[in-house]
Design a protein around this motif. Structure first.
Motif, PDB file in Angstrom:
ATOM      1  N   GLY A   1      12.313 -37.184  -8.462  1.00  0.00           N
ATOM      2  CA  GLY A   1      12.779 -37.190  -7.083  1.00  0.00           C
ATOM      3  C   GLY A   1      13.657 -36.089  -6.619  1.00  0.00           C
ATOM      4  O   GLY A   1      13.784 -35.493  -5.529  1.00  0.00           O
ATOM      5  N   LEU A   2      14.764 -35.991  -7.455  1.00  0.00           N
ATOM      6  CA  LEU A   2      15.750 -34.681  -7.433  1.00  0.00           C
ATOM      7  C   LEU A   2      14.849 -33.271  -7.100  1.00  0.00           C
ATOM      8  O   LEU A   2      15.306 -32.546  -6.267  1.00  0.00           O
ATOM      9  N   LEU A   3      13.956 -33.225  -7.985  1.00  0.00           N
ATOM     10  CA  LEU A   3      13.254 -32.133  -7.625  1.00  0.00           C
ATOM     11  C   LEU A   3      12.437 -32.009  -6.338  1.00  0.00           C
ATOM     12  O   LEU A   3      12.216 -30.841  -5.743  1.00  0.00           O
ATOM     13  N   GLU A   4      11.957 -33.039  -6.005  1.00  0.00           N
ATOM     14  CA  GLU A   4      11.243 -33.261  -4.596  1.00  0.00           C
ATOM     15  C   GLU A   4      12.381 -32.915  -3.563  1.00  0.00           C
ATOM     16  O   GLU A   4      11.930 -32.317  -2.553  1.00  0.00           O
ATOM     17  N   LEU A   5      13.579 -33.352  -3.600  1.00  0.00           N
ATOM     18  CA  LEU A   5      14.467 -32.914  -2.498  1.00  0.00           C
ATOM     19  C   LEU A   5      14.634 -31.587  -2.334  1.00  0.00           C
ATOM     20  O   LEU A   5      14.855 -31.013  -1.476  1.00  0.00           O
ATOM     21  N   ALA A   6      14.874 -31.002  -3.433  1.00  0.00           N
ATOM     22  CA  ALA A   6      15.110 -29.715  -3.725  1.00  0.00           C
ATOM     23  C   ALA A   6      13.882 -28.789  -2.910  1.00  0.00           C
ATOM     24  O   ALA A   6      14.018 -27.668  -2.171  1.00  0.00           O
ATOM     25  N   SER A   7      12.745 -29.092  -3.333  1.00  0.00           N
ATOM     26  CA  SER A   7      11.555 -28.465  -2.833  1.00  0.00           C
ATOM     27  C   SER A   7      11.540 -28.770  -1.216  1.00  0.00           C
ATOM     28  O   SER A   7      11.100 -27.755  -0.636  1.00  0.00           O
TER      29      SER A   7
ATOM     30  N   GLY B   1      13.945 -33.968   7.269  1.00  0.00           N
ATOM     31  CA  GLY B   1      15.205 -34.436   7.237  1.00  0.00           C
ATOM     32  C   GLY B   1      15.278 -35.978   7.260  1.00  0.00           C
ATOM     33  O   GLY B   1      16.037 -36.642   6.538  1.00  0.00           O
ATOM     34  N   GLY B   2      14.113 -36.396   7.892  1.00  0.00           N
ATOM     35  CA  GLY B   2      13.900 -37.933   7.655  1.00  0.00           C
ATOM     36  C   GLY B   2      13.647 -38.485   6.404  1.00  0.00           C
ATOM     37  O   GLY B   2      14.166 -39.326   5.797  1.00  0.00           O
ATOM     38  N   ALA B   3      12.840 -37.862   5.686  1.00  0.00           N
ATOM     39  CA  ALA B   3      12.440 -37.935   4.064  1.00  0.00           C
ATOM     40  C   ALA B   3      13.473 -37.862   3.318  1.00  0.00           C
ATOM     41  O   ALA B   3      13.667 -38.763   2.509  1.00  0.00           O
ATOM     42  N   VAL B   4      14.135 -36.946   3.581  1.00  0.00           N
ATOM     43  CA  VAL B   4      15.451 -36.569   2.526  1.00  0.00           C
ATOM     44  C   VAL B   4      16.653 -37.991   2.919  1.00  0.00           C
ATOM     45  O   VAL B   4      17.143 -38.233   2.044  1.00  0.00           O
ATOM     46  N   ALA B   5      16.655 -38.283   4.000  1.00  0.00           N
ATOM     47  CA  ALA B   5      17.688 -39.373   4.353  1.00  0.00           C
ATOM     48  C   ALA B   5      17.030 -40.584   3.844  1.00  0.00           C
ATOM     49  O   ALA B   5      18.005 -41.504   3.360  1.00  0.00           O
ATOM     50  N   LEU B   6      15.946 -40.822   3.781  1.00  0.00           N
ATOM     51  CA  LEU B   6      15.306 -42.121   3.378  1.00  0.00           C
ATOM     52  C   LEU B   6      15.171 -42.224   1.537  1.00  0.00           C
ATOM     53  O   LEU B   6      15.040 -43.225   1.362  1.00  0.00           O
ATOM     54  N   TRP B   7      15.244 -41.044   1.205  1.00  0.00           N
ATOM     55  CA  TRP B   7      14.792 -40.769  -0.322  1.00  0.00           C
ATOM     56  C   TRP B   7      15.717 -41.976  -1.184  1.00  0.00           C
ATOM     57  O   TRP B   7      15.228 -42.555  -1.885  1.00  0.00           O
ATOM     58  N   PRO B   8      17.160 -42.030  -0.880  1.00  0.00           N
ATOM     59  CA  PRO B   8      17.898 -42.805  -1.705  1.00  0.00           C
ATOM     60  C   PRO B   8      17.710 -44.429  -1.439  1.00  0.00           C
ATOM     61  O   PRO B   8      17.907 -44.974  -2.441  1.00  0.00           O
ATOM     62  N   SER B   9      16.977 -44.678  -0.594  1.00  0.00           N
ATOM     63  CA  SER B   9      16.783 -46.114  -0.136  1.00  0.00           C
ATOM     64  C   SER B   9      15.696 -46.619  -1.421  1.00  0.00           C
ATOM     65  O   SER B   9      15.116 -47.743  -1.391  1.00  0.00           O
ATOM     66  N   ARG B  10      15.053 -45.542  -2.262  1.00  0.00           N
ATOM     67  CA  ARG B  10      14.054 -46.134  -3.261  1.00  0.00           C
ATOM     68  C   ARG B  10      14.558 -46.690  -4.282  1.00  0.00           C
ATOM     69  O   ARG B  10      13.880 -47.420  -5.066  1.00  0.00           O
ATOM     70  N   PHE B  11      16.052 -46.703  -4.460  1.00  0.00           N
ATOM     71  CA  PHE B  11      16.613 -47.182  -5.596  1.00  0.00           C
ATOM     72  C   PHE B  11      17.159 -48.505  -5.013  1.00  0.00           C
ATOM     73  O   PHE B  11      18.025 -48.511  -4.157  1.00  0.00           O
TER      74      PHE B  11
END
Length: 360
Positions: free
Chosen positions: A60-66, A91-101
């Motif tokens: 997921g971190l690699l996904e955010l950087a990409s 931007g929305g995808a990056v903002a929502l990404w932490p909610s996967r945990f």
């Protein structure tokens, strides 16, 4: 199942990056952002990740950087609604990404806090993309301005040099028609000079076409422009073409005259002699004087107008002339000098220019 969803965005990124040449980086960015949002929704449905799920977090971190890198590339590549939509999607995808945990997001308030943090996290990336696009646009404008200046310079070359050679050819051809019957030998000599002037005009045209066809932003290097040293050859050619006698007075010492000033002085003499041939064919004597007065260079070209038999109006009197003197006046003013022209009491025409020998 939710852990397998972590590979969805990397796979889409690889496929999209390979197809960016066909669809464009903006489309790839928007598609990757949409897939990331869909992946987050899928993780919510299948079960959020826990602290023990290490490799989905690393992927997921690699996904955010990409995704953030794609935002920079998209905003740099294109300006408009498509790039804005793609940036907002990522931007929305990056903002929502932490909610996967599940361990990070414990409730609606935590989700809102992370969403705000993720949105702010994309702001520097957006600014970086806009900054790079601004640099690219500035460079493109600079290149366009340089090409425009070069084209104007080429237009001046055609006007100054080709028009001078062609007008000389016309004058010699007219004289050759008269001499063909009475003095064939002199007529043959005139035709030889016509050929030489024609070759010079063709060389100028070839050089101009070569520069126009160049694909380089700055074009090929231009050859050295004629200066004060070439005035003797210029006036000799004018006299040989059947024009008036030219009395040339140039400084013996030409050291210290900037190249731009010397080239402009040569152009002034070319334009003045061309106007004499066009508008004062009855002129018998033309005085060309180039003098150094302190830290300035003075150029003066004056013809006698052919006495009382002056033919027709001169440039700027009763007929529309070319833009040669006007263009030269702008060129002289850019160097910090002045250019003036007008009719003398004797009926002749006088062109005077003064240019500083040092920078403005």
């Amino acid at each position: 199942m939710s852990q397998i969803l972590a590979l969805a965005v990397p796979v889409v990124l690889l496929i999209g990056w390979a197809a960016r040449g066909r669809y464009g980086v903006v489309t790839v960015t928007g598609a990757a952002g949409a897939v990331s949002v869909a992946t987050t929704a899928g993780v919510w449905a299948a079960g959020r990740w826990v602290e023990a799920d290490r490799w989905p977090g690393l992927v997921g971190l690699l996904e955010l950087a990409s995704l953030l890198l794609l935002v920079v590339l998209a905003l740099r590549a294109e300006d408009g609604r498509r790039s804005a939509v793609a940036a907002w999607t990522v931007g929305g995808a990056v903002a929502l990404w932490p909610s996967r945990f599940d361990v990070i997001v414990g409730g609606p308030l935590d989700a809102l806090t992370l969403f705000g943090f993720g949105s702010a996290f994309t702001l520097p990336v957006v600014l970086a993309g806009l900054y790079l696009r601004g640099l690219d646009e500035t460079r493109r404008r600079s290149v366009a301005a340089a090409r425009r200046v070069q084209r104007l310079e080429l237009a001046h070359d055609l006007h100054d040099f080709v028009a001078h050679d062609v007008s000389g050819m016309v004058a010699q051809a007219q004289a050759g028609i008269v001499l063909a019957a009475s003095d064939p030998a002199r007529a043959a000599a005139l035709f030889e000079r016509i050929e030489k002037a024609g070759l010079q005009a063709l060389a100028s045209l070839d050089r101009t076409v070569h520069l126009l066809r160049s694909e380089e932003p700055d074009g090929p290097e231009r050859g050295p422009q004629p200066g004060l040293a070439e005035l003797t050859e210029l006036t000799d050619r004018f006299a040989e073409s059947g024009g008036a006698t030219v009395r040339l007075d140039t400084p013996a010492e030409q050291v210290g005259v900037p190249r731009e000033v010397a080239a402009t002085a040569y152009r002034i003499v070319v334009e003045a002699l061309t106007n004499v041939r066009r508008h004062a064919p009855a002129a018998r004597v033309v005085d060309v004087k180039v003098r150094r007065e302190g830290r300035r260079l003075e150029v003066m070209v004056q013809d006698d107008g052919g006495g009382p038999q002056t033919s027709g109006p001169r440039l700027g009197e009763g007929r529309r002339g070319g833009s040669g003197l006007a263009g030269l006046a702008a060129r002289v003013e850019a160097l910090g000098g002045t250019l003036s022209s007008g009719r003398e009491k004797t009926g002749g025409w006088r062109v005077t220019a003064t240019m500083p020998l040092e920078g403005r």
